[in-house]
Design an enzyme around this catalytic site. Sequence first.
Site, PDB file in Angstrom:
ATOM      1  N   LEU A   1       2.970   6.479  -4.936  1.00 41.72           N
ATOM      2  CA  LEU A   1       4.217   7.009  -5.509  1.00 41.72           C
ATOM      3  C   LEU A   1       4.005   8.351  -6.185  1.00 41.72           C
ATOM      4  CD1 LEU A   1       5.761   3.711  -6.945  1.00 41.72           C
ATOM      5  CD2 LEU A   1       6.439   4.941  -4.871  1.00 41.72           C
ATOM      6  N   ARG A   2       2.751   8.748  -6.360  1.00 38.95           N
ATOM      7  CA  ARG A   2       2.369  10.095  -6.838  1.00 38.95           C
ATOM      8  C   ARG A   2       2.735  10.388  -8.295  1.00 38.95           C
ATOM      9  NH1 ARG A   2      -1.202  10.277  -3.078  1.00 38.95           N
ATOM     10  NH2 ARG A   2      -0.612  11.127  -1.060  1.00 38.95           N
TER      11      ARG A   2
ATOM     12  N   HIS B   1      -5.875  -0.817   5.243  1.00 35.89           N
ATOM     13  CA  HIS B   1      -5.668  -0.011   6.457  1.00 35.89           C
ATOM     14  C   HIS B   1      -6.848   0.027   7.433  1.00 35.89           C
ATOM     15  CE1 HIS B   1      -7.855   2.797   3.994  1.00 35.89           C
ATOM     16  NE2 HIS B   1      -6.821   3.263   3.350  1.00 35.89           N
TER      17      HIS B   1
ATOM     18  N   PHE C   1      -5.250  14.447   3.729  1.00 35.94           N
ATOM     19  CA  PHE C   1      -5.019  13.254   4.539  1.00 35.94           C
ATOM     20  C   PHE C   1      -3.749  12.560   4.055  1.00 35.94           C
ATOM     21  CE2 PHE C   1      -9.733  13.592   4.753  1.00 35.94           C
ATOM     22  CZ  PHE C   1      -9.916  13.496   6.130  1.00 35.94           C
ATOM     23  N   GLY C   2      -2.986  11.981   4.970  1.00 34.05           N
ATOM     24  CA  GLY C   2      -1.893  11.114   4.545  1.00 34.05           C
ATOM     25  C   GLY C   2      -0.546  11.477   5.131  1.00 34.05           C
TER      26      GLY C   2
ATOM     27  N   ASP D   1       0.638   2.548   3.720  1.00 33.77           N
ATOM     28  CA  ASP D   1      -0.166   3.656   3.171  1.00 33.77           C
ATOM     29  C   ASP D   1       0.702   4.916   3.047  1.00 33.77           C
ATOM     30  OD1 ASP D   1      -2.202   5.146   2.123  1.00 33.77           O
ATOM     31  OD2 ASP D   1      -3.364   5.284   3.980  1.00 33.77           O
TER      32      ASP D   1
ATOM     33  N   ASN E   1      -6.234   9.236   6.657  1.00 38.84           N
ATOM     34  CA  ASN E   1      -7.532   8.591   6.551  1.00 38.84           C
ATOM     35  C   ASN E   1      -7.351   7.120   6.189  1.00 38.84           C
ATOM     36  OD1 ASN E   1     -10.253   8.230   6.442  1.00 38.84           O
ATOM     37  ND2 ASN E   1     -10.500   9.064   4.392  1.00 38.84           N
TER      38      ASN E   1
ATOM     39  N   HIS F   1       0.842  -1.207   0.000  1.00 35.25           N
ATOM     40  CA  HIS F   1       0.000   0.000   0.000  1.00 35.25           C
ATOM     41  C   HIS F   1       0.874   1.253   0.000  1.00 35.25           C
ATOM     42  CE1 HIS F   1      -4.089   1.769   1.269  1.00 35.25           C
ATOM     43  NE2 HIS F   1      -3.365   2.689   0.684  1.00 35.25           N
TER      44      HIS F   1
END
Lengths: 311, 424
Positions: free
Chosen positions: B62-63, B231, B322-323, B304, B277, B59
């Site tokens: 890598l954007r 998650h 979030f993240g 995540d 999240n 999870h």
Amino acid sequence: MDNFKWTRKDLLSLYDLEAEEIEHILDTAEEFKKVSQRNVKKVPALRGKTVVNFFVEPSTRTRMSFELAEQRLSADIININANSSSLKKGETLLDTARNIEALQADLIVMRHSAPGAQSLIAKNIRCGVLNAGDGAHSHPTQALLDLFTIREKKGSLKGLKVSIIGDILHSRVARSDVWGLIKLGAEVTFAGPATLVPKEFENIGVRVCHNLKDALVDADVVNLLRIQHERQKRGFFPSTNEYAKFFGLNEASRKYLKPDALVMHPGPINRDVELDSAIADGPQSVILEQVTNGLAVRMAVLFLVSGCVEK
Amino acid sequence: MKSEYILTGGRVIDPYRNIDKEMDIGVKDGKIVEASAIPDAEKIDVSGKVVCPGFIDMHVHLRQPGNTAAETIATGTMAAAAGGFTAVVAMPNTSPAADTAGTIEYIKRHTAQDGVVKVHPCGCMTKGIAGEEMAGIGSLKSAGVVAVSDDGRCIQKHQLMKHIVQYAKAFELPILDHCEEDGIKDKGVMHEGVWSTLLGMQGIPSAAEELIVARNIIMARTIDWKIHLQHISCRESVERVRIAQKRGIQITAEVTPHHLSLTDERIKKFDTNYKMNPPLRSEDDRQALIQGLVDGTITVIATDHAPHTETAKLVEFDYAPFGIIGLETAIPVCLTELYHTKLLSLPDLVSKFTKGPADILGFDQSGLAAGADADITVIDTETEFTVDADKLRSKSRNTPFKGMTFKGKAAATIVDGKIVFNEL
């Protein structure tokens, strides 16, 4: 005045303060209250200091009170509101604050709809930051003026039973009052519809009830909160009529009130919804005195924090 | 780069073959070989270290494509290597979303150019992750995805979800689902509980997760296919999964290192590096997640890893994305919280990063057997590791573990025999 030394450049939340710091603000406010009772209602305490009133969320009463407090302390004042700020053009909040800092402002009085927005600014810039309301989180000067008013009327907070009634869930007033009241030794009850009064507050020693009578009998102070019609649309309660019937302080419910109980409201009042006009304007009401005291409390906190901002 | 060498003296833990003993591991031409087959090869002393099959993080964000200011395949896989991972599963919520074979080809091409570790793309379940129309799942499979997911969002239309599970089953693609019911989540920004109440922030009730966990268990049962819950964060989810597994339903779950180690109380200073999240939940939830790992209900730890730039994160808590990142802190956090506390044995912990994800994704099960790809993670369980955000390989700095000290970390990461991270 006592020998206590104030050390904070920011006033963000009463959760952060020790009882003696709160008492010190109230003591200082007593001195400043006298200023407004003079013919010349002005002192030079903040002369040469610049205060920026930065209201990202609209406000009339709090802003007016802060502005007048700043004027009575002889500060230079700039007002920025959400409509005129660069936030509309996509600038981040912190960048806007850094611009204010670069103008050598000393203090920022700030209101914002997002909880913690003032903490973000306070951590990252030199200016002192006074929280004038951050979403449903905190409104420390409102709590301080409530504490001041209760202390003035009752002598001390210790052992007093204070009931706060209404939309606790969305209320920064309740979330600020509660810390001040607990720290100064009062017993707090939150009351209102089950949808608007979270039971989680029991974890910090608050009594939670959903029955107005339980909240009123024995109460030394009753603080009614404004109920917003918008909450009805979102399904928190069926109608303002039903709200008034079960949770409003009115002719029917006032019989539970002790004769010497104080009736408070942070304003603006929805007359005849959470509070009947006759009671709002009656002998137990201290609502307008709260407004007067708000000015003294804000002068006190502006004065105290300004002494701790680095040059 | 040497083409043959022997890792000597390490404690070998291979969950695929139930091995836990001191032995030497030979590597030749990118494959595992018997050490005795290459007696003259260079010896690399790993005594005192733990040698494992390559860790898989199933999870990771890598954007790339889309948000290369926050992370790229190059920096993300560097971070993976530094964190001890030899393979990652790349979530499809890029921009554009990985909902067509073309985007999968793009990811594979850039991985071939810049990738430091193996990148297994995951495809979308719906077009644009919009939750409205099924993505070309068959074409995604042909392009090489290992699973499908709408991670970051959750399909609210149950009929559509049902069709996707049925359709994906025929292509033998596991479903990875982000479990969240939008209506009850509403505009929540943190766990609904004592701290959201005190801070005046809108909460995300555990019920938002539990509702969709229950839905997914129903789907997995009625369609008889693999749904993996991404998650999971709360006690109720663990309990529902435990019961479903006892009934033989093909449901699996992962948990993140941050949900295992942190709770919602951290948010009291409004640090947006604690905003993710699902949100950090209560201590009771944290204990239930740990129990779920211990009793085998949860078979996977995944990070995540969700990079965001400082500009994006240094804003009002309500408005921050979030993240958080997690690749480089996962092993230190888990060793500290689970192994050094004696909650999990080392073989059990290693399994959550190896066999656990491999079982769900249908990956090779050879472990460190001769002939397998030489994907190896070497762990030092004893060295202290303080998280210095400025030294992280990830392009982003949004870690909640900044400044914290942990015990243990990855010592070396080997991908196809190549040592891509080396602190031996």
